[in-house]
Design a protein around this motif. Structure first.
Motif, mmCIF file in Angstrom:
data_model
loop_
_atom_site.group_PDB
_atom_site.id
_atom_site.type_symbol
_atom_site.label_atom_id
_atom_site.label_comp_id
_atom_site.label_asym_id
_atom_site.label_seq_id
_atom_site.Cartn_x
_atom_site.Cartn_y
_atom_site.Cartn_z
ATOM 1 N N LEU A 35 0.812 -1.231 -0.104
ATOM 2 C CA LEU A 35 -0.075 0.120 -0.027
ATOM 3 C C LEU A 35 0.583 1.142 0.082
ATOM 4 O O LEU A 35 1.883 1.053 0.773
ATOM 5 C CB LEU A 35 -0.940 0.179 1.130
ATOM 6 N N ASP A 36 0.234 2.130 -0.540
ATOM 7 C CA ASP A 36 0.968 3.683 -0.725
ATOM 8 C C ASP A 36 -0.223 4.436 -0.468
ATOM 9 O O ASP A 36 -1.449 4.135 -1.095
ATOM 10 C CB ASP A 36 1.995 3.864 -1.313
ATOM 11 N N LEU A 37 -0.246 5.853 -0.422
ATOM 12 C CA LEU A 37 -1.193 6.786 -0.194
ATOM 13 C C LEU A 37 -1.736 6.949 -1.458
ATOM 14 O O LEU A 37 -3.058 7.354 -1.586
ATOM 15 C CB LEU A 37 -0.782 8.263 0.507
ATOM 16 N N ALA A 38 -0.948 6.881 -2.653
ATOM 17 C CA ALA A 38 -1.675 7.164 -4.052
ATOM 18 C C ALA A 38 -2.575 6.062 -4.426
ATOM 19 O O ALA A 38 -3.579 6.337 -4.943
ATOM 20 C CB ALA A 38 -0.581 7.364 -4.982
ATOM 21 N N GLY A 39 -1.805 4.667 -4.067
ATOM 22 C CA GLY A 39 -3.056 3.583 -4.246
ATOM 23 C C GLY A 39 -4.177 3.835 -3.458
ATOM 24 O O GLY A 39 -5.352 3.383 -3.958
ATOM 25 N N ILE A 40 -4.170 3.958 -2.343
ATOM 26 C CA ILE A 40 -5.443 4.256 -1.482
ATOM 27 C C ILE A 40 -6.384 5.211 -1.900
ATOM 28 O O ILE A 40 -7.474 5.005 -1.897
ATOM 29 C CB ILE A 40 -5.087 4.519 0.174
ATOM 30 N N THR A 41 -5.644 6.356 -2.302
ATOM 31 C CA THR A 41 -6.579 7.567 -3.087
ATOM 32 C C THR A 41 -7.347 6.890 -4.178
ATOM 33 O O THR A 41 -8.361 7.198 -4.503
ATOM 34 C CB THR A 41 -5.754 8.583 -3.284
ATOM 35 N N ALA A 42 -6.596 6.563 -5.036
ATOM 36 C CA ALA A 42 -7.092 5.751 -6.362
ATOM 37 C C ALA A 42 -8.227 4.773 -6.083
ATOM 38 O O ALA A 42 -9.076 4.956 -6.628
ATOM 39 C CB ALA A 42 -6.016 5.420 -7.416
ATOM 40 N N ALA A 43 -7.811 3.816 -5.208
ATOM 41 C CA ALA A 43 -8.946 2.826 -4.813
ATOM 42 C C ALA A 43 -10.301 3.679 -4.141
ATOM 43 O O ALA A 43 -11.338 3.180 -4.549
ATOM 44 C CB ALA A 43 -8.301 1.793 -3.930
ATOM 45 N N ALA A 44 -10.023 4.664 -3.487
ATOM 46 C CA ALA A 44 -11.124 5.217 -2.885
ATOM 47 C C ALA A 44 -12.020 6.066 -3.907
ATOM 48 O O ALA A 44 -13.256 6.000 -3.961
ATOM 49 C CB ALA A 44 -10.685 6.194 -1.681
ATOM 50 N N LEU A 45 -11.507 6.549 -4.891
ATOM 51 C CA LEU A 45 -11.992 7.211 -5.954
ATOM 52 C C LEU A 45 -12.798 6.294 -6.764
ATOM 53 O O LEU A 45 -13.916 6.559 -7.305
ATOM 54 C CB LEU A 45 -11.139 7.972 -6.740
ATOM 55 N N ARG A 46 -12.176 5.084 -7.136
ATOM 56 C CA ARG A 46 -12.880 4.144 -7.901
ATOM 57 C C ARG A 46 -14.197 3.608 -7.124
ATOM 58 O O ARG A 46 -15.088 3.462 -7.689
ATOM 59 C CB ARG A 46 -11.860 2.976 -8.152
#
Length: 234
Positions: A35-46
């Motif tokens: 995990l990283d913050l960019a991946g968490i952000t992208a997953a939340a948007l999806r």
């Protein structure tokens, strides 16, 4: 002399034959962080794009990332932290560069159009982000700093700057919804004869063949706000 079966078996054990296809990850902790913050952000948007804001829960986010919730909490403490990541990501997409190089009217115009277009792609988030405190959101604060500095440089009284920005944002967020509204949203149907003025005005929009009604409305309102706020400048 041919190798004995035992010798062949020993050689095979020393040098396993690679299998075709994707290699399977060995058990244990992976070499790189999952995990990283960019991946968490992208997953939340999806997730929000698919299921709406109510579909964004920490458990659902962890499932979409194929990790345990405990792994997610190693990076963010709460759903609010996730929302701050999302808010900062979207705000960073808003263009504020004109405030450094162009007249105030032009800068506000470009900022507002960019702001509307970004959130027209993420309308489920508008009710949340519109009231989300900006504390600890660096990209969001950077946008407000740039816009505020532009207003101050244009001669706005300091006590009116935030109110003017909020008024513009209220219009921008509402206009973002209008972008995705159905084409027949103003169809009066069986009430057309009893609402002749409104129905006639709606039908006249057909003359705007090369312009989107949402863009026409946004331009009209934005120019009115720019002209009105311009009167406050010293």
């Amino acid at each position: 002399m041919p190798a004995s079966p035992a010798a062949s078996r020993t050689a095979t054990e020393r040098e396993p034959v690679p299998k075709t296809g994707a290699a399977r990850r060995r058990a244990g902790r992976p070499a790189a962080a999952v995990l990283d913050l960019a991946g968490i952000t992208a997953a939340a948007l999806r997730l929000i794009g698919k299921n709406g804001y109510d579909g964004l829960t920490m458990a659902a986010l962890a499932r979409s990332l194929h990790v345990a919730p405990s792994a997610l909490y190693n990076h963010v403490e709460s759903k609010r932290d996730v929302l701050l990541l999302v808010e900062d990501h979207l705000t960073a997409l808003v263009d504020v560069t004109a405030f450094a190089a162009e007249p105030w009217e032009s800068a506000v115009r470009k900022w507002a159009w960019s702001y509307r277009d970004v959130f027209a792609e993420h309308t489920p988030l508008i009710p949340v982000i519109a009231v989300l405190p900006v504390t600890d959101a660096p990209q969001t604060l950077a946008m407000y700093e740039t816009v505020s500095a532009g207003f101050r440089a244009a001669g706005f009284p300091e006590e009116r700057i935030v109110s003017a920005i909020v008024a513009l944002e209220s219009f921008i967020f509402g206009s973002a919804y209008d972008v995705t509204a159905p084409a027949d949203i103003f169809d009066s149907g069986s009430m057309a004869e009893s609402t002749p003025s409104f129905t006639g005005a709606v039908r006249s929009l057909a003359a705007l063949r090369h312009e989107k009604p949402a863009d026409v409305a946004f331009s009209l309102g934005l120019e009115a706000l720019i002209a009105g706020f311009g009167a406050l400048r010293e």
